[in-house]
Design a protein around this motif. Structure first.
Motif, PDB file in Angstrom:
ATOM      1  N   SER A 187       0.803  -1.222   0.000  1.00  0.00           N
ATOM      2  CA  SER A 187       0.000   0.000   0.000  1.00  0.00           C
ATOM      3  C   SER A 187       0.836   1.271   0.000  1.00  0.00           C
ATOM      4  CB  SER A 187      -0.950   0.008   1.192  1.00  0.00           C
ATOM      5  OG  SER A 187      -0.212  -0.028   2.404  1.00  0.00           O
ATOM      6  N   ALA A 188       2.138   1.170   0.184  1.00  0.00           N
ATOM      7  CA  ALA A 188       2.986   2.354   0.268  1.00  0.00           C
ATOM      8  C   ALA A 188       3.619   2.735  -1.062  1.00  0.00           C
ATOM      9  CB  ALA A 188       4.088   2.122   1.297  1.00  0.00           C
ATOM     10  N   TYR A 189       3.528   1.870  -2.059  1.00  0.00           N
ATOM     11  CA  TYR A 189       4.321   2.062  -3.272  1.00  0.00           C
ATOM     12  C   TYR A 189       3.479   2.031  -4.543  1.00  0.00           C
ATOM     13  CZ  TYR A 189       8.083   1.150  -0.030  1.00  0.00           C
ATOM     14  OH  TYR A 189       8.943   1.214   1.030  1.00  0.00           O
ATOM     15  N   ALA A 190       4.037   2.691  -5.551  1.00  0.00           N
ATOM     16  CA  ALA A 190       3.411   2.677  -6.874  1.00  0.00           C
ATOM     17  C   ALA A 190       3.479   1.280  -7.488  1.00  0.00           C
ATOM     18  CB  ALA A 190       4.103   3.674  -7.789  1.00  0.00           C
ATOM     19  N   MET A 191       2.489   0.995  -8.338  1.00  0.00           N
ATOM     20  CA  MET A 191       2.445  -0.265  -9.071  1.00  0.00           C
ATOM     21  C   MET A 191       2.339   0.016 -10.558  1.00  0.00           C
ATOM     22  SD  MET A 191       2.588  -2.741  -6.869  1.00  0.00           S
ATOM     23  CE  MET A 191       2.097  -4.128  -7.903  1.00  0.00           C
ATOM     24  N   GLY A 192       2.860  -0.903 -11.344  1.00  0.00           N
ATOM     25  CA  GLY A 192       2.794  -0.725 -12.787  1.00  0.00           C
ATOM     26  C   GLY A 192       2.503  -2.026 -13.504  1.00  0.00           C
ATOM     27  N   VAL A 210      -0.029   3.192 -11.370  1.00  0.00           N
ATOM     28  CA  VAL A 210      -0.961   3.772 -10.406  1.00  0.00           C
ATOM     29  C   VAL A 210      -0.208   4.134  -9.135  1.00  0.00           C
ATOM     30  CG1 VAL A 210      -1.633   1.482  -9.518  1.00  0.00           C
ATOM     31  CG2 VAL A 210      -3.187   3.438  -9.235  1.00  0.00           C
ATOM     32  N   SER A 211      -0.580   5.263  -8.550  1.00  0.00           N
ATOM     33  CA  SER A 211       0.079   5.725  -7.325  1.00  0.00           C
ATOM     34  C   SER A 211      -0.335   4.861  -6.136  1.00  0.00           C
ATOM     35  CB  SER A 211      -0.281   7.185  -7.057  1.00  0.00           C
ATOM     36  OG  SER A 211      -1.682   7.313  -6.871  1.00  0.00           O
ATOM     37  N   TRP A 212       0.356   5.063  -5.009  1.00  0.00           N
ATOM     38  CA  TRP A 212       0.141   4.238  -3.834  1.00  0.00           C
ATOM     39  C   TRP A 212      -1.302   4.266  -3.353  1.00  0.00           C
ATOM     40  CZ3 TRP A 212      -1.526   6.230   0.848  1.00  0.00           C
ATOM     41  CH2 TRP A 212      -1.587   7.635   0.905  1.00  0.00           C
ATOM     42  N   ASP A 213      -1.973   5.411  -3.548  1.00  0.00           N
ATOM     43  CA  ASP A 213      -3.343   5.550  -3.046  1.00  0.00           C
ATOM     44  C   ASP A 213      -4.388   5.395  -4.139  1.00  0.00           C
ATOM     45  OD1 ASP A 213      -3.301   9.220  -2.823  1.00  0.00           O
ATOM     46  OD2 ASP A 213      -2.815   7.842  -4.437  1.00  0.00           O
ATOM     47  N   VAL A 223      -3.566  -5.243  -7.549  1.00  0.00           N
ATOM     48  CA  VAL A 223      -3.675  -4.247  -8.605  1.00  0.00           C
ATOM     49  C   VAL A 223      -4.322  -4.923  -9.806  1.00  0.00           C
ATOM     50  CG1 VAL A 223      -1.334  -4.698  -9.481  1.00  0.00           C
ATOM     51  CG2 VAL A 223      -2.447  -2.500  -9.947  1.00  0.00           C
ATOM     52  N   TYR A 224      -5.153  -4.164 -10.524  1.00  0.00           N
ATOM     53  CA  TYR A 224      -5.893  -4.689 -11.658  1.00  0.00           C
ATOM     54  C   TYR A 224      -5.548  -3.930 -12.929  1.00  0.00           C
ATOM     55  CZ  TYR A 224      -8.776  -6.487  -7.834  1.00  0.00           C
ATOM     56  OH  TYR A 224      -9.227  -7.104  -6.684  1.00  0.00           O
ATOM     57  N   LEU A 225      -5.759  -4.614 -14.052  1.00  0.00           N
ATOM     58  CA  LEU A 225      -5.682  -3.950 -15.347  1.00  0.00           C
ATOM     59  C   LEU A 225      -6.890  -4.414 -16.153  1.00  0.00           C
ATOM     60  CD1 LEU A 225      -3.961  -2.035 -17.108  1.00  0.00           C
ATOM     61  CD2 LEU A 225      -3.008  -4.092 -18.192  1.00  0.00           C
ATOM     62  N   GLN A 226      -7.849  -3.516 -16.300  1.00  0.00           N
ATOM     63  CA  GLN A 226      -9.024  -3.791 -17.127  1.00  0.00           C
ATOM     64  C   GLN A 226      -8.685  -3.405 -18.558  1.00  0.00           C
ATOM     65  OE1 GLN A 226     -12.134  -5.157 -16.309  1.00  0.00           O
ATOM     66  NE2 GLN A 226     -12.436  -5.130 -18.539  1.00  0.00           N
ATOM     67  N   MET A 227      -8.810  -4.364 -19.450  1.00  0.00           N
ATOM     68  CA  MET A 227      -8.428  -4.140 -20.842  1.00  0.00           C
ATOM     69  C   MET A 227      -9.660  -4.319 -21.733  1.00  0.00           C
ATOM     70  SD  MET A 227      -4.764  -6.136 -20.930  1.00  0.00           S
ATOM     71  CE  MET A 227      -5.496  -7.754 -20.757  1.00  0.00           C
ATOM     72  N   ILE A 281       4.660   7.374  -6.446  1.00  0.00           N
ATOM     73  CA  ILE A 281       4.130   7.855  -7.729  1.00  0.00           C
ATOM     74  C   ILE A 281       4.749   7.011  -8.839  1.00  0.00           C
ATOM     75  CG2 ILE A 281       3.934   9.821  -9.278  1.00  0.00           C
ATOM     76  CD1 ILE A 281       2.399  10.103  -6.661  1.00  0.00           C
ATOM     77  N   PRO A 282       3.947   6.524  -9.772  1.00  0.00           N
ATOM     78  CA  PRO A 282       4.469   5.582 -10.768  1.00  0.00           C
ATOM     79  C   PRO A 282       5.362   6.228 -11.807  1.00  0.00           C
ATOM     80  CG  PRO A 282       2.202   6.117 -11.282  1.00  0.00           C
ATOM     81  CD  PRO A 282       2.498   6.756  -9.969  1.00  0.00           C
ATOM     82  N   GLY A 283       6.449   5.548 -12.131  1.00  0.00           N
ATOM     83  CA  GLY A 283       7.274   5.921 -13.271  1.00  0.00           C
ATOM     84  C   GLY A 283       6.896   5.079 -14.474  1.00  0.00           C
ATOM     85  N   THR A 284       7.554   5.351 -15.592  1.00  0.00           N
ATOM     86  CA  THR A 284       7.242   4.630 -16.820  1.00  0.00           C
ATOM     87  C   THR A 284       8.407   3.790 -17.330  1.00  0.00           C
ATOM     88  OG1 THR A 284       7.915   6.501 -18.180  1.00  0.00           O
ATOM     89  CG2 THR A 284       5.603   6.408 -17.522  1.00  0.00           C
ATOM     90  N   LEU A 285       9.501   3.783 -16.622  1.00  0.00           N
ATOM     91  CA  LEU A 285      10.684   3.036 -17.047  1.00  0.00           C
ATOM     92  C   LEU A 285      10.760   1.695 -16.326  1.00  0.00           C
ATOM     93  CD1 LEU A 285      13.360   5.879 -17.019  1.00  0.00           C
ATOM     94  CD2 LEU A 285      11.957   5.086 -18.934  1.00  0.00           C
TER      95      LEU A 285
END
Length: 125
Positions: free
Chosen positions: A30-35, A51-54, A79-83, A104-108
């Motif tokens: 819950s403390a960290y960004a997910m990708g 997605v950010s932590w919250d 974490v989910y990804l609806q496609m 906060i999520p990065g893109t790399l």
């Protein structure tokens, strides 16, 4: 030991939908960004969504914006990804990943420290 487990992949026709899930074993989820990332045969792993932590901030690649939605439920460490409106070019192995430092999520790819084993998504034309 940190473990991410994806599920929900499969074979779908173009225009169809799938929802991917990723469950984290670590209470620090819950403390960290997910990708979410994906990798097609012969290609580099590429960013799909973060997605950010919250859950309040999300970011998407241009190729999926408007079709995919990332979300998270911290109480479930998931974490989910609806496609939606899937295209053959979305065919790839999809990976979830957790940032080891930031909310906060990065893109790399290098931004993320922990990775799941991947789930195959195949979109037929």
């Amino acid at each position: 030991q940190e473990q991410l487990v994806e599920s929900g992949g499969g074979l779908v026709q173009a225009g169809g939908s799938l929802r991917l899930s990723c469950v984290d074993s670590d209470d620090a989820f819950s403390a960290y960004a997910m990708g979410w990332f994906r990798q097609a045969p012969g290609r580099d792993r590429e960013f799909v969504a973060g997605v950010s932590w919250d859950g309040d901030y999300t970011v998407y690649s241009d190729s999926v914006k408007g079709r995919f939605t990332i979300s998270r439920v911290n109480a479930k460490k998931t974490v989910y990804l609806q496609m939606n409106s899937l295209k053959p070019e979305d065919t790839a192995v999809y990976y979830c990943a957790r940032d080891g430092q930031r909310g906060i999520p990065g893109t790399l790819v290098t931004t993320y420290q922990y990775w799941g084993q991947g789930t195959q998504v195949t979109v037929s034309s």
